[in-house]
Design an enzyme around this catalytic site. Structure first.
Site, PDB file in Angstrom:
ATOM      1  N   ASP A 119       0.810  -1.230   0.000  1.00 20.76           N
ATOM      2  CA  ASP A 119       0.000   0.000   0.000  1.00 20.76           C
ATOM      3  C   ASP A 119       0.836   1.270   0.000  1.00 20.76           C
ATOM      4  O   ASP A 119       0.426   2.298  -0.499  1.00 20.76           O
ATOM      5  CB  ASP A 119      -0.935   0.015   1.214  1.00 20.76           C
ATOM      6  CG  ASP A 119      -0.173   0.152   2.528  1.00 20.76           C
ATOM      7  OD1 ASP A 119       0.709  -0.691   2.798  1.00 20.76           O
ATOM      8  OD2 ASP A 119      -0.427   1.122   3.264  1.00 20.76           O
TER       9      ASP A 119
ATOM     10  N   ASP B 234       5.547   0.303   3.434  1.00 21.09           N
ATOM     11  CA  ASP B 234       5.729  -0.957   4.159  1.00 21.09           C
ATOM     12  C   ASP B 234       5.437  -2.123   3.203  1.00 21.09           C
ATOM     13  O   ASP B 234       5.248  -1.923   2.016  1.00 21.09           O
ATOM     14  CB  ASP B 234       4.801  -0.993   5.381  1.00 21.09           C
ATOM     15  CG  ASP B 234       3.346  -0.834   4.978  1.00 21.09           C
ATOM     16  OD1 ASP B 234       3.081  -0.627   3.778  1.00 21.09           O
ATOM     17  OD2 ASP B 234       2.463  -0.922   5.839  1.00 21.09           O
TER      18      ASP B 234
ATOM     19  N   GLU C  75       5.728   9.648   3.286  1.00 17.16           N
ATOM     20  CA  GLU C  75       5.410   8.309   2.772  1.00 17.16           C
ATOM     21  C   GLU C  75       4.512   8.397   1.540  1.00 17.16           C
ATOM     22  O   GLU C  75       3.519   9.110   1.546  1.00 17.16           O
ATOM     23  CB  GLU C  75       4.710   7.483   3.864  1.00 17.16           C
ATOM     24  CG  GLU C  75       4.507   6.027   3.473  1.00 17.16           C
ATOM     25  CD  GLU C  75       4.052   5.147   4.641  1.00 17.16           C
ATOM     26  OE1 GLU C  75       3.589   5.689   5.664  1.00 17.16           O
ATOM     27  OE2 GLU C  75       4.166   3.907   4.516  1.00 17.16           O
TER      28      GLU C  75
ATOM     29  N   TYR D  95      -5.767   0.550   8.868  1.00 17.52           N
ATOM     30  CA  TYR D  95      -6.783   1.161   8.000  1.00 17.52           C
ATOM     31  C   TYR D  95      -8.141   0.966   8.650  1.00 17.52           C
ATOM     32  O   TYR D  95      -8.972   0.199   8.172  1.00 17.52           O
ATOM     33  CB  TYR D  95      -6.726   0.566   6.588  1.00 17.52           C
ATOM     34  CG  TYR D  95      -5.551   1.100   5.785  1.00 17.52           C
ATOM     35  CD1 TYR D  95      -5.630   2.356   5.188  1.00 17.52           C
ATOM     36  CD2 TYR D  95      -4.374   0.387   5.653  1.00 17.52           C
ATOM     37  CE1 TYR D  95      -4.550   2.873   4.471  1.00 17.52           C
ATOM     38  CE2 TYR D  95      -3.291   0.899   4.938  1.00 17.52           C
ATOM     39  CZ  TYR D  95      -3.389   2.145   4.351  1.00 17.52           C
ATOM     40  OH  TYR D  95      -2.333   2.656   3.650  1.00 17.52           O
TER      41      TYR D  95
END
Ligand code: NAG
Ligand code: NAG
Length: 481
Positions: free
Chosen positions: A74, A77, A462, A225
């Site tokens: 995603d 990571d 990120e 999430y």
């Protein structure tokens, strides 16, 4: 004044304000699609262009006898979170459906980016009665700074089922498959039909066994999430995409019956992997035509009035440099997703020869496009730091992104295994990342237009798959307009 004189005065004013549109939307577009190759999990094809990435997670799902190899990581990571992954695919497909004719040579790569996701979503829904919501123990993964190629943390698969439902993740998969089925319809009818059939099936599962994966997966889904906005919005969103793909009265009736149930208290300016409200209103306004004022038109208009900076009911903030800001991390996801909706809705307004009245402020379709363009231009470098937030685009861009693969030496440079804690020195160094994750768009600057370019500052540094997906559509449009 002659026209030429007027234009040159305008030009000088624009230059003085640092607004000269010297952006290469086409180059940014190509890169924004290339980014998805860097996020690939599984067996990489010979055509892989981001070559510092190699095969990874080749046995995902094998411990329970299911092939879950493939899909996307995603963000920075190495977990495969299906909920945001599916939303990213839905938005890539929407980008192509609206602006695909402007993609040119990038079309083939965009189709590959979508199919890398849909092939995985087919695997994640291949066992009837189950939907795989995640692969990879998120705690184990987040505690390590490891290349995907080296991963030795548990690749645990997590599924929702009839007893432990997850309507939001399932309905979002249905939306992604339905939207993608339309993209592939003129190119590969067989594949398109497979996607649509699965979309209907997964939607039925989502609707029949209602519940949030928040409750079913507990600490494995949340705090990563969390579904804050519930699953009603994904059910309507999934049905709206199935309506667009099938035109079936069943989905039309479903949308009209359930759109009323959406939480009215939530802001009209919400659209992202969790909350679909503004997206639903804009999408449905395109699908269901009617003469009488419908709630989704009223709500889509309210969305515009809650985003335009000059509107008396604006509910988002703007930085001094003009970037749309909402609370929380990864802010550029809001700038790209909301700009995408403004652009799509401007077309509906133009078609209807209509403007929106936000109190005394009149919002024309041209103004909606202008606001969307200002956000794209900011991301490309029209901002107080004169930097782009797309890795590899323009002279100055983020160099220390929070991304394991990008920040660790590649397998080619360093074939030896780097274990969980072995990556720490690469995480803490001030050196730029050794591998360019070309096209990655980071979380972006803060409300004062500052950007630290720090690996540890993941809320700003990120990249994620859902920041780029709406940007693909925006860049395709501005490339040809
Ligand atoms: C999911 O969990 C979060 C955090 O505990 C909570 O705020 C949210 O309301 C939950 N969502 C649903 C739909 O239950
Ligand atoms: C950005 O560019 C403008 C116009 O060229 C210049 O005036 C300004 O000093 C630059 N700012 C930074 C931080 O480089």
């Amino acid at each position: 004044m002659s026209l030429i004189q007027r234009l040159s005065v305008l030009g000088m004013a624009a230059m003085a304000m640092g607004l000269v549109a010297s952006h290469d939307y086409g180059a940014a577009l190509t890169k924004s699609i290339l980014f998805y190759e860097g996020q690939r999990s599984g067996k990489l094809p010979p055509t892989q262009r981001i070559t510092w990435r190699k095969d990874s997670a080749l046995r995902d799902g094998f411990e329970i006898g299911v092939d879950l190899v493939g899909g996307y990581y995603d963000a920075g990571d190495n977990v495969k979170f299906t909920f945001p992954m599916a939303f990213s695919i839905t938005m890539l497909a929407w980008s192509l459906l609206e602006f695909g004719q402007s993609l040119g040579t990038d079309l083939q790569h965009s189709l590959k980016a979508i199919q890398w996701g849909t092939d995985y979503l087919l695997k994640a829904t291949s066992v009837p009665g189950f939907v795989f919501a995640q692969v990879g123990d998120p705690y184990g993964d987040h505690n390590c700074w490891e290349r995907p190629e080296d991963m030795d943390t548990p690749r645990t698969p997590y599924a929702v089922s009839k007893e432990f439902p997850g309507s939001e993740v399932s309905a979002e998969i249905a939306a992604a498959l339905a939207a993608s089925s339309m993209v592939f319809r003129p190119i590969n009818r067989g594949y398109s039909a497979r996607l649509l059939k699965r979309a209907r099936m997964v939607f039925e599962f989502a609707d029949k066994y209602r519940g949030s994966y928040n409750d079913s997966l507990g600490p494995w889904a949340c705090p990563f999430y969390c579904d804050y906005s519930g699953y009603q919005d994904e059910l309507v969103w999934g049905a709206a995409w199935l309506l667009r793909a099938t035109k079936a009265p069943y989905y039309r009736n479903y949308v009209l019956a359930n759109i009323q149930n959406l939480d009215k208290s939530s802001s009209f300016a919400e659209f992202g992997w969790d909350t679909k409200h503004a997206g639903i209103n804009v999408l449905v306004s395109r699908l269901i035509k009617s003469q009488t004022p419908e709630p989704f038109i009223t709500n889509a208009d309210k969305f515009v009035c809650s985003v335009l900076p000059e509107s008396p009911t604006v509910s988002v903030s703007y930085s001094p440099g003009g970037l749309l800001i909402k609370p929380g991390g990864s802010n550029l996801q809001h700038a790209t997703a909301l700009s995408f909706l403004l652009l799509v809705y401007s077309r509906r307004l133009s078609k209807d020869s209509r403007v929106i009245h936000c109190g005394n402020v009149v919002a024309t379709p041209a103004r909606l496009i202008q606001v969307a363009r200002s956000q794209v231009d900011y991301i490309l470098g029209s901002n107080p730091l004169n930097m782009s937030y797309i890795v590899g685009y323009s002279k100055k861009f983020p160099e220390r992104i929070h991304h394991r693969g990008s920040s660790l030496p590649s397998i080619t440079q360093h074939p030896q295994h780097i274990d969980c804690t072995g990556g720490a020195t690469y995480f803490y160094t001030d050196n730029p990342n050794p591998n360019l994750l070309t096209g990655a768009v980071v979380g972006g600057p803060d409300i004062k237009d500052s950007y630290a370019d720090s690996r540890a500052d993941f809320a700003h540094s990120e990249p994620t798959t859902y920041i780029n997906a709406p940007l693909v559509g925006l860049l395709a449009y501005f490339k040809s307009h």
